[in-house]
Design a protein around this motif. Sequence first.
Motif, PDB file in Angstrom:
ATOM      1  N   SER A   3       3.544 -15.968   4.862  1.00 59.56           N
ATOM      2  CA  SER A   3       2.904 -15.195   5.904  1.00 59.56           C
ATOM      3  C   SER A   3       1.820 -14.298   5.321  1.00 59.56           C
ATOM      4  O   SER A   3       0.745 -14.164   5.894  1.00 59.56           O
ATOM      5  CB  SER A   3       3.952 -14.351   6.637  1.00 59.56           C
ATOM      6  N   ALA A   4       2.097 -13.671   4.192  1.00 62.79           N
ATOM      7  CA  ALA A   4       1.127 -12.795   3.549  1.00 62.79           C
ATOM      8  C   ALA A   4      -0.100 -13.583   3.107  1.00 62.79           C
ATOM      9  O   ALA A   4      -1.228 -13.103   3.195  1.00 62.79           O
ATOM     10  CB  ALA A   4       1.765 -12.087   2.359  1.00 62.79           C
ATOM     11  N   ASP A   5       0.117 -14.819   2.644  1.00 63.16           N
ATOM     12  CA  ASP A   5      -0.987 -15.653   2.219  1.00 63.16           C
ATOM     13  C   ASP A   5      -1.922 -15.951   3.395  1.00 63.16           C
ATOM     14  O   ASP A   5      -3.142 -15.876   3.272  1.00 63.16           O
ATOM     15  CB  ASP A   5      -0.445 -16.960   1.644  1.00 63.16           C
ATOM     16  N   THR A  25      -6.752 -11.453  -5.983  1.00 64.13           N
ATOM     17  CA  THR A  25      -6.691 -12.834  -5.525  1.00 64.13           C
ATOM     18  C   THR A  25      -5.667 -12.988  -4.410  1.00 64.13           C
ATOM     19  O   THR A  25      -4.797 -12.127  -4.212  1.00 64.13           O
ATOM     20  CB  THR A  25      -6.303 -13.783  -6.661  1.00 64.13           C
ATOM     21  N   ARG A  26      -5.766 -14.089  -3.697  1.00 69.38           N
ATOM     22  CA  ARG A  26      -4.805 -14.371  -2.622  1.00 69.38           C
ATOM     23  C   ARG A  26      -3.393 -14.471  -3.190  1.00 69.38           C
ATOM     24  O   ARG A  26      -2.440 -13.973  -2.605  1.00 69.38           O
ATOM     25  CB  ARG A  26      -5.187 -15.665  -1.913  1.00 69.38           C
ATOM     26  N   HIS A  27      -3.260 -15.102  -4.353  1.00 65.56           N
ATOM     27  CA  HIS A  27      -1.934 -15.251  -4.954  1.00 65.56           C
ATOM     28  C   HIS A  27      -1.356 -13.898  -5.349  1.00 65.56           C
ATOM     29  O   HIS A  27      -0.169 -13.624  -5.126  1.00 65.56           O
ATOM     30  CB  HIS A  27      -2.020 -16.159  -6.187  1.00 65.56           C
ATOM     31  N   GLU A  28      -2.194 -13.040  -5.957  1.00 64.00           N
ATOM     32  CA  GLU A  28      -1.714 -11.711  -6.350  1.00 64.00           C
ATOM     33  C   GLU A  28      -1.246 -10.921  -5.137  1.00 64.00           C
ATOM     34  O   GLU A  28      -0.213 -10.246  -5.192  1.00 64.00           O
ATOM     35  CB  GLU A  28      -2.835 -10.947  -7.062  1.00 64.00           C
ATOM     36  N   TYR A  29      -1.993 -11.015  -4.061  1.00 62.05           N
ATOM     37  CA  TYR A  29      -1.611 -10.280  -2.858  1.00 62.05           C
ATOM     38  C   TYR A  29      -0.328 -10.839  -2.258  1.00 62.05           C
ATOM     39  O   TYR A  29       0.605 -10.091  -1.935  1.00 62.05           O
ATOM     40  CB  TYR A  29      -2.723 -10.336  -1.809  1.00 62.05           C
ATOM     41  N   ALA A  55       2.078 -12.554  -3.569  1.00 58.44           N
ATOM     42  CA  ALA A  55       3.255 -12.364  -4.402  1.00 58.44           C
ATOM     43  C   ALA A  55       3.802 -10.951  -4.313  1.00 58.44           C
ATOM     44  O   ALA A  55       5.005 -10.718  -4.525  1.00 58.44           O
ATOM     45  CB  ALA A  55       2.918 -12.706  -5.849  1.00 58.44           C
ATOM     46  N   ALA A  56       2.933  -9.990  -3.985  1.00 54.66           N
ATOM     47  CA  ALA A  56       3.368  -8.587  -3.981  1.00 54.66           C
ATOM     48  C   ALA A  56       3.398  -7.981  -2.586  1.00 54.66           C
ATOM     49  O   ALA A  56       3.538  -6.772  -2.433  1.00 54.66           O
ATOM     50  CB  ALA A  56       2.447  -7.762  -4.876  1.00 54.66           C
ATOM     51  N   PRO A  76       1.785  -0.879  -1.783  1.00 52.32           N
ATOM     52  CA  PRO A  76       1.709   0.582  -1.630  1.00 52.32           C
ATOM     53  C   PRO A  76       1.346   0.933  -0.194  1.00 52.32           C
ATOM     54  O   PRO A  76       0.573   0.227   0.443  1.00 52.32           O
ATOM     55  CB  PRO A  76       0.587   0.976  -2.593  1.00 52.32           C
ATOM     56  N   SER A  77       1.911   2.005   0.333  1.00 53.20           N
ATOM     57  CA  SER A  77       1.703   2.325   1.747  1.00 53.20           C
ATOM     58  C   SER A  77       1.117   3.708   1.990  1.00 53.20           C
ATOM     59  O   SER A  77       0.782   4.037   3.123  1.00 53.20           O
ATOM     60  CB  SER A  77       3.030   2.202   2.508  1.00 53.20           C
TER      61      SER A  77
END
Length: 481
Positions: free
Chosen positions: A317-319, A384-388, A390-391, A396-397
Amino acid sequence: MSQTTSQASIDVLGPGSILRRLVGEARWGLAVTRATLLEAAHPQIGAALMENSTFLTHPWRRLRNTTMSSRRLLDPDPRVREREAARLNRLHARISGADAQGRPYDATDHEARAWVMATLFESTVTMCRLSGDTLDAETMRRLYDEHRAVLALIDGTSDHLPATLQEFWPYYDDIVEHHLENNEAVSVILYRLFATVPAPPLLRGHPAVWTAGRAVAGPLATAITIASLPESFSRRVALPDLPGARTLMQTAYLSAALATRYLPQSWTRVEFFMGLLDPSHEGTGPWEAVRRRAGKAAALVRLLTPAAAEEPQAVRSADRFFAEVLDQTGDGYLRWPDLAAVAREIATRLDLGEQEEERLFQAYAAWWRELQNALDGDGDGRVTRHEYAAAATRMPSTGLIKIADVLFDVTDVDDDERIDAEEYHDLFRTAFHRDLTGNGSGGGAGGDGGGYSRGAFVRQFVSFMSGQQHSNAYTALLTGG
């Protein structure tokens, strides 16, 4: 801007403005498309487009906002014109950098701004000529003076455009011959934008229909645009001479002129075509007013009850969220220009003043610093899309909460600590408006004391912007739906 310059702009752009009439006609889109390509060939403008613009990923949203901004700059009320010029200057002041060759660009550069006005003027003259409406000498001079007045309104001076029409043509030819280039922005507009433009809101539920239509319309649009360009420019950037393109181009321009002349005026106005492309576009008339009132309460309900995520896996979903919402410029990475584009869109929808706009941008900048610290492991200034993906579950909010607080404050115009249906509508509308009375647009449309509390607003915004929860309303806001 001096009082003399401002007064001159008001006089030239007053009642009877030629440019104001043309901007309201749908056929002016032919001139704007042509001008945009000539602008993109300017090194500074092309670099700014590729680095910061969302025209490729969200062209319909960009079209709506550009159309509305043009109308504001030519509004009969000088207060509307001057406030819009100030808004554009604030947004452009945040756009600067260097291209891949290390050449600096700045959206407030005087010469680049003058070239934008030059291309619009020359393309408007060309549109009239190709449409069989050749302008006489006096009309052309008046039209040129109006373009110089718009430049003075935005730039504070018109000195970077030649003072007279006679001096303009050598200036224009010199820029075309010696300064324009066949850069990435030109190629993207001609061969990628027309071929991959996403479906407008009306046809998003019919992808097969849109794909089939685009397969035909895309190459035609490319051919028409290329054939309408100055021959010297086409030679300089080595554009192809497509067989039959000139006949096709002349047919398109003449057809647009005949439609403007003989069809009912309401059918050839920009608003008519905007309504066809986007049924949620705000129109006028009694039925439209009833439809808007009826939809406000339902819109608030949709925000309060966001749709369930279509994909259950958080990373997946994040991807998807990264691609559809965060990557505003479409380069496959999350960078500051992407979040700046989000801030620009929200500021545009809410028509924020200088202080409120600055608060919003500062909040997004703080979130970007958090994202860099948490996700940009190699320090290259992008995620990157993968970095985002995956985390996504441990994003952080703190910065997001700050953004949500600012957004709540600027949306809650009556300061009652609740967002009612009217205020909600101002945030999630598909276009933006101007209220010069100072009364704002709040007012408790429901009249029952209900609404959306700060806590609920913050929770949903943070969930959406961290990719954890889907929301139809926010997706529509940030993807141009």
